[in-house]
Design a protein around this motif. Sequence first.
Motif, mmCIF file in Angstrom:
data_model
loop_
_atom_site.group_PDB
_atom_site.id
_atom_site.type_symbol
_atom_site.label_atom_id
_atom_site.label_comp_id
_atom_site.label_asym_id
_atom_site.label_seq_id
_atom_site.Cartn_x
_atom_site.Cartn_y
_atom_site.Cartn_z
ATOM 1 N N LYS A 1 0.922 -1.152 0.127
ATOM 2 C CA LYS A 1 0.077 -0.059 0.020
ATOM 3 C C LYS A 1 0.904 1.044 0.013
ATOM 4 O O LYS A 1 2.013 1.312 1.005
ATOM 5 C CB LYS A 1 -0.805 0.008 1.386
ATOM 6 C CG LYS A 1 -1.762 1.079 1.191
ATOM 7 C CD LYS A 1 -2.829 0.879 2.549
ATOM 8 C CE LYS A 1 -3.739 2.222 2.823
ATOM 9 N NZ LYS A 1 -4.628 1.907 3.712
ATOM 10 N N SER A 2 0.634 2.171 -1.111
ATOM 11 C CA SER A 2 1.451 3.224 -1.343
ATOM 12 C C SER A 2 0.766 4.669 -1.527
ATOM 13 O O SER A 2 -0.332 4.659 -1.754
ATOM 14 C CB SER A 2 2.590 2.837 -2.361
ATOM 15 O OG SER A 2 3.384 1.672 -2.145
ATOM 16 N N PRO A 3 1.412 5.661 -1.078
ATOM 17 C CA PRO A 3 0.827 7.010 -1.807
ATOM 18 C C PRO A 3 0.453 6.930 -3.076
ATOM 19 O O PRO A 3 1.385 6.214 -4.048
ATOM 20 C CB PRO A 3 1.928 7.911 -1.443
ATOM 21 C CG PRO A 3 2.881 7.447 -0.230
ATOM 22 C CD PRO A 3 2.786 6.073 -0.570
ATOM 23 N N LEU A 4 -0.747 7.731 -3.489
ATOM 24 C CA LEU A 4 -0.853 7.549 -4.871
ATOM 25 C C LEU A 4 -0.068 8.073 -5.997
ATOM 26 O O LEU A 4 0.159 7.584 -6.838
ATOM 27 C CB LEU A 4 -2.364 8.752 -5.057
ATOM 28 C CG LEU A 4 -3.121 8.614 -6.168
ATOM 29 C CD1 LEU A 4 -3.600 7.232 -6.502
ATOM 30 C CD2 LEU A 4 -4.338 9.404 -5.987
ATOM 31 N N ALA A 5 0.896 8.986 -5.364
ATOM 32 C CA ALA A 5 1.799 9.550 -6.324
ATOM 33 C C ALA A 5 2.828 8.435 -6.650
ATOM 34 O O ALA A 5 3.491 8.458 -7.782
ATOM 35 C CB ALA A 5 2.632 10.755 -5.777
ATOM 36 N N ASP A 6 3.397 7.555 -5.755
ATOM 37 C CA ASP A 6 4.083 6.391 -5.905
ATOM 38 C C ASP A 6 3.552 5.540 -7.078
ATOM 39 O O ASP A 6 4.354 4.827 -7.629
ATOM 40 C CB ASP A 6 4.543 6.003 -4.597
ATOM 41 C CG ASP A 6 5.471 6.713 -3.672
ATOM 42 O OD1 ASP A 6 5.655 8.003 -4.117
ATOM 43 O OD2 ASP A 6 5.547 6.593 -2.624
ATOM 44 N N ILE A 7 2.326 5.159 -6.557
ATOM 45 C CA ILE A 7 1.748 4.251 -7.451
ATOM 46 C C ILE A 7 1.627 4.832 -8.950
ATOM 47 O O ILE A 7 1.994 4.084 -9.928
ATOM 48 C CB ILE A 7 0.375 3.747 -7.189
ATOM 49 C CG1 ILE A 7 0.485 3.149 -5.779
ATOM 50 C CG2 ILE A 7 -0.345 2.931 -8.272
ATOM 51 C CD1 ILE A 7 0.846 1.775 -5.733
ATOM 52 N N ALA A 8 1.268 6.028 -8.900
ATOM 53 C CA ALA A 8 1.082 6.679 -10.189
ATOM 54 C C ALA A 8 2.684 6.613 -11.014
ATOM 55 O O ALA A 8 2.871 6.314 -12.377
ATOM 56 C CB ALA A 8 1.018 8.038 -10.293
#
Length: 326
Positions: free
Chosen positions: A239-246
Amino acid sequence: MKVLIVKTSSMGDVIHTFPALEDACRARPDIAFDWCVEEAFAGIVALHPAIGTIHTVAMRRWRKSLFDTNTWREAAALRRALRACRYDLVVDAQGLLKSALVARQARAPIAGFDRSSAREPSATLFYDVPYAVPRDLHAIERTRRLFGLALGYRPDLSTLDSGIVAPMGTIAGIDGKAAFLLHGTSREDKKWPAEDWIGTARLLVERGMTPVTTWSNEREKAVAEAIAKAVPSTVVLPKSPLADIAAILGRSTLVIGADTGLTHLASAFGLPTVAVFLATEPGLTGPRGQYASTLLAASGARVTPAQVVAEAERLLELSRANTRKY
């Protein structure tokens, strides 16, 4: 000229606004753009290089603590920040009462959809300049037309460019082609069964690709782990921050997703993207892009892993063919 864009949520709606912004940047280089968005999606707005200041609103969180002192303090701070920027125009690209109320805080003229075009006609009571845009158009085209009318140009609707660039990112443990599987979505009836994701992962491995997936809650974590257990070469991201997943998403070779915001982001990045729609109609809000495709479950039927992978192969070949041209 300073213009504030108000498009607070959801992620897909925010992403659908990028082509309109890109049109405006090309047609009106004299305009500086800022954006007001829900705090969860600030990192998504930041993907477009033309955006200056990003103002964050927390309507979803504020509603849960309406009488809390901190809620009113944050709302007041937002109002002061918006007014301090002295905008020449606010474009409410959402057409909802909540977005119109946010736009009003800037104390600048507001442009938006007219009463026959807005999603909530009551929002138009706050607009200074309403525009008629047909409601039977895709959300991307509706927003592009609205921006053109509000800012004085005619968008070239024969092209589609989001203008966003994927941030730098790598996927540890992957050698070769990454196929991102976006199984998570907000509603249960929009979720493709876990066994179909497993079947898809197996077919992708047979084709030399590495399945990648992630999760945002415990139910999604269970699905991600089930895929990895059945197909051991699958990489499960934490589970990661949205920016990292992007960032990781943007470096993938292929994306297969349910009806969720990250699927829209993949298509906006220009990636080969297959969207699986089970309970919603993609006609006016589905992913759009040169290499985006939507598979819709017919009444009483299902979308199979074989169909999804066949469509993915078609998009990958189309992408490769266009790359060879240049």
